[in-house]
Motif scaffolding. Structure first.
Motif, PDB file in Angstrom:
ATOM      1  N   LYS A 217       0.818  -1.203   0.000  1.00 26.00           N
ATOM      2  CA  LYS A 217       0.000   0.000   0.000  1.00 26.00           C
ATOM      3  C   LYS A 217       0.857   1.260   0.000  1.00 26.00           C
ATOM      4  CE  LYS A 217      -3.811  -2.212   2.523  1.00 26.00           C
ATOM      5  NZ  LYS A 217      -4.576  -2.218   3.807  1.00 26.00           N
ATOM      6  N   ARG A 218       2.092   1.155   0.524  1.00 28.06           N
ATOM      7  CA  ARG A 218       2.966   2.329   0.623  1.00 28.06           C
ATOM      8  C   ARG A 218       3.888   2.496  -0.580  1.00 28.06           C
ATOM      9  NH1 ARG A 218       6.443   1.681   4.943  1.00 28.06           N
ATOM     10  NH2 ARG A 218       5.788  -0.421   5.513  1.00 28.06           N
ATOM     11  N   LEU A 219       3.827   1.568  -1.554  1.00 26.06           N
ATOM     12  CA  LEU A 219       4.711   1.661  -2.712  1.00 26.06           C
ATOM     13  C   LEU A 219       4.531   2.941  -3.523  1.00 26.06           C
ATOM     14  CD1 LEU A 219       4.726  -2.009  -4.065  1.00 26.06           C
ATOM     15  CD2 LEU A 219       6.515  -0.831  -2.779  1.00 26.06           C
ATOM     16  N   PRO A 220       3.300   3.414  -3.767  1.00 24.96           N
ATOM     17  CA  PRO A 220       3.155   4.634  -4.586  1.00 24.96           C
ATOM     18  C   PRO A 220       3.878   5.846  -4.002  1.00 24.96           C
ATOM     19  CG  PRO A 220       1.058   3.487  -4.399  1.00 24.96           C
ATOM     20  CD  PRO A 220       1.987   2.830  -3.444  1.00 24.96           C
ATOM     21  N   GLN A 221       4.148   5.850  -2.693  1.00 23.81           N
ATOM     22  CA  GLN A 221       4.861   6.974  -2.067  1.00 23.81           C
ATOM     23  C   GLN A 221       6.378   6.832  -2.179  1.00 23.81           C
ATOM     24  OE1 GLN A 221       2.062   5.488  -0.184  1.00 23.81           O
ATOM     25  NE2 GLN A 221       0.984   7.049  -1.392  1.00 23.81           N
ATOM     26  N   ASN A 222       6.834   5.840  -2.944  1.00 24.23           N
ATOM     27  CA  ASN A 222       8.271   5.608  -3.115  1.00 24.23           C
ATOM     28  C   ASN A 222       8.957   5.389  -1.762  1.00 24.23           C
ATOM     29  OD1 ASN A 222      10.414   5.294  -4.978  1.00 24.23           O
ATOM     30  ND2 ASN A 222      11.192   7.340  -4.502  1.00 24.23           N
ATOM     31  N   PHE A 248      19.997  -8.165  -2.754  1.00 23.92           N
ATOM     32  CA  PHE A 248      19.554  -6.947  -3.424  1.00 23.92           C
ATOM     33  C   PHE A 248      19.722  -5.733  -2.525  1.00 23.92           C
ATOM     34  CE2 PHE A 248      15.798  -8.119  -1.029  1.00 23.92           C
ATOM     35  CZ  PHE A 248      15.259  -6.902  -0.622  1.00 23.92           C
ATOM     36  N   GLY A 249      19.739  -4.572  -3.158  1.00 25.46           N
ATOM     37  CA  GLY A 249      19.767  -3.301  -2.455  1.00 25.46           C
ATOM     38  C   GLY A 249      18.987  -2.286  -3.265  1.00 25.46           C
ATOM     39  N   ILE A 250      18.435  -1.288  -2.587  1.00 26.58           N
ATOM     40  CA  ILE A 250      17.655  -0.252  -3.256  1.00 26.58           C
ATOM     41  C   ILE A 250      18.302   1.094  -2.966  1.00 26.58           C
ATOM     42  CG2 ILE A 250      15.384   0.870  -3.427  1.00 26.58           C
ATOM     43  CD1 ILE A 250      14.122  -1.770  -2.592  1.00 26.58           C
ATOM     44  N   SER A 251      18.467   1.894  -3.991  1.00 26.67           N
ATOM     45  CA  SER A 251      19.110   3.197  -3.841  1.00 26.67           C
ATOM     46  C   SER A 251      18.300   4.094  -2.906  1.00 26.67           C
ATOM     47  CB  SER A 251      19.274   3.870  -5.204  1.00 26.67           C
ATOM     48  OG  SER A 251      17.996   4.155  -5.770  1.00 26.67           O
ATOM     49  N   ALA A 252      18.967   5.086  -2.330  1.00 24.74           N
ATOM     50  CA  ALA A 252      18.311   5.986  -1.383  1.00 24.74           C
ATOM     51  C   ALA A 252      17.157   6.739  -2.030  1.00 24.74           C
ATOM     52  CB  ALA A 252      19.329   6.968  -0.820  1.00 24.74           C
ATOM     53  N   CYS A 253      17.268   6.993  -3.332  1.00 21.80           N
ATOM     54  CA  CYS A 253      16.190   7.711  -4.030  1.00 21.80           C
ATOM     55  C   CYS A 253      15.029   6.797  -4.388  1.00 21.80           C
ATOM     56  CB  CYS A 253      16.732   8.380  -5.288  1.00 21.80           C
ATOM     57  SG  CYS A 253      17.342   7.208  -6.534  1.00 21.80           S
ATOM     58  N   GLY A 254      15.227   5.482  -4.231  1.00 23.87           N
ATOM     59  CA  GLY A 254      14.159   4.527  -4.521  1.00 23.87           C
ATOM     60  C   GLY A 254      13.908   4.314  -5.997  1.00 23.87           C
ATOM     61  N   ARG A 255      14.874   4.670  -6.845  1.00 24.27           N
ATOM     62  CA  ARG A 255      14.664   4.551  -8.282  1.00 24.27           C
ATOM     63  C   ARG A 255      15.452   3.405  -8.917  1.00 24.27           C
ATOM     64  NH1 ARG A 255      10.013   7.045  -9.386  1.00 24.27           N
ATOM     65  NH2 ARG A 255       9.938   9.105  -8.420  1.00 24.27           N
ATOM     66  N   VAL A 256      16.417   2.862  -8.208  1.00 26.19           N
ATOM     67  CA  VAL A 256      17.278   1.815  -8.770  1.00 26.19           C
ATOM     68  C   VAL A 256      17.363   0.645  -7.796  1.00 26.19           C
ATOM     69  CG1 VAL A 256      19.568   1.250  -9.661  1.00 26.19           C
ATOM     70  CG2 VAL A 256      18.645   3.561  -9.979  1.00 26.19           C
ATOM     71  N   VAL A 257      17.233  -0.552  -8.326  1.00 23.55           N
ATOM     72  CA  VAL A 257      17.424  -1.773  -7.540  1.00 23.55           C
ATOM     73  C   VAL A 257      18.671  -2.482  -8.055  1.00 23.55           C
ATOM     74  CG1 VAL A 257      16.465  -4.007  -6.851  1.00 23.55           C
ATOM     75  CG2 VAL A 257      14.945  -2.043  -7.154  1.00 23.55           C
ATOM     76  N   PRO A 315       6.377  -0.316  -8.818  1.00 24.71           N
ATOM     77  CA  PRO A 315       5.993   0.598  -9.902  1.00 24.71           C
ATOM     78  C   PRO A 315       6.784   1.887  -9.992  1.00 24.71           C
ATOM     79  CG  PRO A 315       4.369   0.644  -8.132  1.00 24.71           C
ATOM     80  CD  PRO A 315       5.305  -0.467  -7.816  1.00 24.71           C
ATOM     81  N   THR A 316       7.549   2.249  -8.956  1.00 23.49           N
ATOM     82  CA  THR A 316       8.254   3.534  -8.997  1.00 23.49           C
ATOM     83  C   THR A 316       9.721   3.414  -9.386  1.00 23.49           C
ATOM     84  OG1 THR A 316       8.807   3.440  -6.634  1.00 23.49           O
ATOM     85  CG2 THR A 316       6.711   4.482  -7.244  1.00 23.49           C
ATOM     86  N   ILE A 317      10.230   2.201  -9.553  1.00 21.84           N
ATOM     87  CA  ILE A 317      11.649   2.087  -9.912  1.00 21.84           C
ATOM     88  C   ILE A 317      11.836   2.350 -11.407  1.00 21.84           C
ATOM     89  CG2 ILE A 317      12.084   0.440  -8.049  1.00 21.84           C
ATOM     90  CD1 ILE A 317      12.259  -1.765 -10.183  1.00 21.84           C
ATOM     91  N   ASP A 318      13.008   2.886 -11.737  1.00 15.20           N
ATOM     92  CA  ASP A 318      13.327   3.196 -13.133  1.00 15.20           C
ATOM     93  C   ASP A 318      14.294   2.196 -13.746  1.00 15.20           C
ATOM     94  OD1 ASP A 318      11.764   5.521 -13.079  1.00 15.20           O
ATOM     95  OD2 ASP A 318      13.424   6.688 -12.231  1.00 15.20           O
ATOM     96  N   LYS A 319      15.200   1.652 -12.921  1.00 15.81           N
ATOM     97  CA  LYS A 319      16.243   0.783 -13.460  1.00 15.81           C
ATOM     98  C   LYS A 319      16.527  -0.383 -12.513  1.00 15.81           C
ATOM     99  CE  LYS A 319      18.606   4.417 -16.099  1.00 15.81           C
ATOM    100  NZ  LYS A 319      19.873   5.137 -16.324  1.00 15.81           N
ATOM    101  N   VAL A 320      17.022  -1.443 -13.107  1.00  9.09           N
ATOM    102  CA  VAL A 320      17.482  -2.617 -12.349  1.00  9.09           C
ATOM    103  C   VAL A 320      18.881  -2.961 -12.830  1.00  9.09           C
ATOM    104  CG1 VAL A 320      17.071  -5.031 -11.771  1.00  9.09           C
ATOM    105  CG2 VAL A 320      15.127  -3.504 -12.114  1.00  9.09           C
ATOM    106  N   VAL A 321      19.813  -3.044 -11.901  1.00 10.30           N
ATOM    107  CA  VAL A 321      21.188  -3.444 -12.210  1.00 10.30           C
ATOM    108  C   VAL A 321      21.351  -4.879 -11.731  1.00 10.30           C
ATOM    109  CG1 VAL A 321      23.639  -2.948 -11.901  1.00 10.30           C
ATOM    110  CG2 VAL A 321      21.974  -1.066 -11.908  1.00 10.30           C
TER     111      VAL A 321
END
Length: 396
Positions: A217-222, A248-257, A315-321
């Motif tokens: 439920k909290r995913l849309p808020q990044n 795995f790790g997620i960037s501080a901005c929540g845009r990259v995994v 849904p809010t991530i932009d890239k996956v490494v």
């Protein structure tokens, strides 16, 4: 009707056949799946080992009527049909002696389709392992797919208290009451222990489920902590054909995994496939070169599957490494160490171009090749060590 076979094949147990005055009776097939042939018709049988569940369906009509009186007088002969390690069908009686060729010939002629079905089922099950390795990408969800929340705990698994033994008049008369009471006490104790474990599993499952549902439920808020909870769930729900560990790790901005994908050992991919021949299975050994290509394909397909799960569920991530590694022995030290063999940066925009309605037409290697990729093969198609991308590389 959904039927699921086990990922492990055991072909050695025999298949029982009854030849008697009332007709020919046959039960064929590897563990869990069989075909029964008798006077009343041909039946397919499916059992799920360890569950007590089974399924039975009629495949064709009964055998022809009007057998001769001499046949009616024939003594019942039990025949065991086995599929040997080399794929040959053998027909023996219950003492282990070979069945006379005339009976085998007649049996084959009357039950050709059933025998063929048994061989085909055995081949499918033997090839399942290889197919699972080469099709891990086939379950990849499309971006925008609704990822289901974890299922509720299975209440049907709750232990049921076994019946207690009643103490009768003669039990008391002959001094057996105390022993029966002790047995009943042990039954109750065992049941209470099993019930306690079940409640612990139920609470743990429901607690974890509530955490995941709340995080979704909290995913849309990044929300990065929520993303971490959901990412773990997404990766855990993949059914891998071989042991595959993922960090795995997620960037501080929540845009990259960032993903570290520990691939299985290179020699774990099945190297033999089964093909149905005439009254037997033929085993085809895959060459070393083909086995290496199979492993390379598995590496691409695994990266494809992981990327798809993350883009669908976050849904809010932009890239996956994704950086994949294997464990190999270092030629300099003879120590086992991790070697990165593939690394890629996949972006959502490029991923959205994939037609997920035609996954069977997609080559994961071609897809991953559309994105920044570090991979190197030697002349024998063996993956070589590379320097993986860092998450910071994705910011460029």
């Amino acid at each position: 009707m959904g039927l699921r076979f086990s990922k492990r094949v055991t072909l050695l147990p025999g298949v029982r056949v009854n030849l008697s005055g009332s007709g020919v009776g046959l039960s064929l097939g590897p563990r869990g799946a069989s075909v029964s042939v008798g006077r009343s018709g041909v039946y397919g049988n499916l059992g799920i080992p360890g569950t007590g569940l089974s399924y039975r369906t009629k495949l064709s009509g009964g055998a022809a009527q009007g057998r001769s009186s001499s046949r009616q007088a024939t003594q019942p002969v039990q025949v065991i049909v086995t599929l040997s390690d080399d794929g040959e069908l053998s027909f023996r009686d219950e003492t282990g002696a070979p069945v006379p060729p005339a009976i085998v010939k007649q049996f084959k002629a009357e039950n050709r389709d059933a025998l063929q079905g048994m061989l085909e089922a055995a081949a499918v099950r033997m090839n399942e392992d290889l197919e699972a390795c080469l099709n891990i990408h086939m379950g990849t969800p499309a971006p925008g797919s609704v990822v289901p929340a974890p299922a509720a705990f299975d209440e049907s698994s709750k232990p049921v208290e076994p019946p207690h033994q009643k103490i009768g008049f003669f039990d008391r008369l002959f001094g057996k009451a105390a022993a029966i009471e002790e047995l009943n006490r042990q039954i109750s104790q065992g049941y209470q222990e099993n019930l306690s474990e079940w409640y612990q599993e139920q609470r743990a499952h429901e607690t974890r489920r509530a955490q995941i549902v709340d995080a979704m439920k909290r995913l849309p808020q990044n929300d990065v902590p929520a993303m971490e909870v959901v990412a773990e769930y997404l990766l855990d729900r993949i059914t891998w054909p071989r042991v595959t560990n993922i960090g795995f790790g997620i960037s501080a901005c929540g845009r990259v995994v960032g993903i570290d994908l520990d691939l299985p050992d290179e020699d774990e991919i099945p190297a033999t496939s089964a093909v149905v021949g005439k009254d037997r299975l033929n085993f085809k050994k895959r060459s070393e070169a083909q086995s290496r290509r199979d492993f390379v394909f598995l590496a691409y397909a695994s990266a494809f599957r992981v990327a798809g799960e993350l883009f669908a569920g976050l849904p809010t991530i932009d890239k996956v490494v994704i950086s994949s590694y294997v464990q190999r022995q270092c030629t300099g030290t003879a120590q086992i160490r991790d070697e990165y063999v593939m690394s890629t940066i996949i972006d959502r925009d490029g991923w959205s171009l994939i037609n997920f309605s035609q996954l069977s037409d997609i080559d994961p290697a071609s897809t991953i090749g559309m994105f920044p990729l570090r991979v190197k093969l030697d002349r024998s198609s063996r993956l070589q060590e590379i320097t993986p991308f860092e998450m910071s590389d994705s910011y460029a």
